[in-house]
Write an enzyme that holds these catalytic residues in place. Structure first.
Site, PDB file in Angstrom:
ATOM      1  CB  ILE A  27      -0.931   0.030   1.224  1.00  0.00           C
ATOM      2  CG1 ILE A  27      -1.791  -1.236   1.260  1.00  0.00           C
ATOM      3  CG2 ILE A  27      -1.818   1.271   1.203  1.00  0.00           C
ATOM      4  CD1 ILE A  27      -2.559  -1.415   2.549  1.00  0.00           C
ATOM      5  N   GLY A  83       8.409   4.930   1.932  1.00  0.00           N
ATOM      6  CA  GLY A  83       7.500   4.807   3.064  1.00  0.00           C
ATOM      7  C   GLY A  83       6.109   4.309   2.739  1.00  0.00           C
ATOM      8  CB  SER A  84       4.174   2.289   1.815  1.00  0.00           C
ATOM      9  OG  SER A  84       2.834   2.009   1.499  1.00  0.00           O
ATOM     10  NE  ARG A  85      -1.936  -0.739   6.165  1.00  0.00           N
ATOM     11  CZ  ARG A  85      -3.141  -0.216   6.309  1.00  0.00           C
ATOM     12  NH1 ARG A  85      -3.289   1.052   6.614  1.00  0.00           N
ATOM     13  NH2 ARG A  85      -4.216  -0.964   6.138  1.00  0.00           N
TER      14      ARG A  85
END
Length: 218
Positions: A155, A185-187
């Site tokens: 994501i 950056g994310s998940r």
């Protein structure tokens, strides 16, 4: 070692920093100001280099276990209804990655890729409740006979402007192997069977390809 996804960015950043350094030497006569600008430029280069680092990981292959697909911190462990692929209830484990984490995405289990899909979308902050449904994302499902099916979803976040997904349907993949890369950056969300044994806790830090997230229930 640096990841292949960063080679172009690293090269351009290096050229930019060197060029700016030469200009600083020629156009900023004040010593202390010149020193500060050079330090800032060097720091910028170091940040880019560390973001695209790709350290070796030692995955212990085990078809009964799910390893973490990324480095980061566990921010969600809950039962949810997964509606893109399974259309039933699953255990969701979400891992948040900060810009300083390694951003290589790895396969949580070995097996066959049976689903792989890209979704364009927004760039809400990664911890936003709607991020998993509205942000740019990719969904990959891998299946093996021992554990079953595991879905992992990359994501994008507010800073992540590009998701790279290597998974293709019918690929035979190895646990801990590279599945993709998320820039800046994310998940990643994991969706697991309800009867799986979760081996991590909220706010626990995990390492991609090494930390055990879950284990099949005998």
């Amino acid at each position: 070692m640096f990841h292949k996804e960063g080679h172009k960015i690293i090269f351009l950043t290096f050229v930019f920093v060197v060029g700016c350094s030469l200009l600083v030497d020629n156009f900023i006569p004040i010593t202390w100001l010149r020193t500060i600008v050079l330090i800032v430029l060097l720091a910028f280069l170091i940040i880019i280099l560390q973001f695209f680092r790709n350290p070796k990981r030692h995955t212990v292959l085990n078809n009964k276990q799910v390893v973490s697909p990324v480095d980061g911190k566990v921010v969600v462990i809950e039962e949810v209804f997964e509606k893109e692929y399974f259309n039933d209830k699953r255990l969701q484990v979400s891992i948040f990655m900060s810009p300083i984490n390694v951003h290589v995405t790895r396969y949580p289990i070995s097996g066959n890729v049976i689903f792989s899909k890209y979704h364009p979308g927004k760039f809400l902050v990664a911890w936003h409740p709607k991020a998993s449904e509205e942000n740019e994302r990719t969904t990959v499902v891998v299946e093996n006979e021992t554990y079953g099916k595991v879905l992992h979803r990359q994501i994008a976040g507010a800073l992540a402007k590009r998701i790279v997904n290597y998974a293709k349907i019918n690929d035979k993949v190895i646990q801990g192997g590279e599945s993709g890369f998320i820039k800046f950056g994310s998940r990643v969300d994991l969706f697991l069977p309800l009867d799986t044994k979760i081996k991590v806790k909220l706010n626990q830090k995990v390492r991609g390809g090494e930390s055990i997230i879950a284990e099949a229930n005998d």
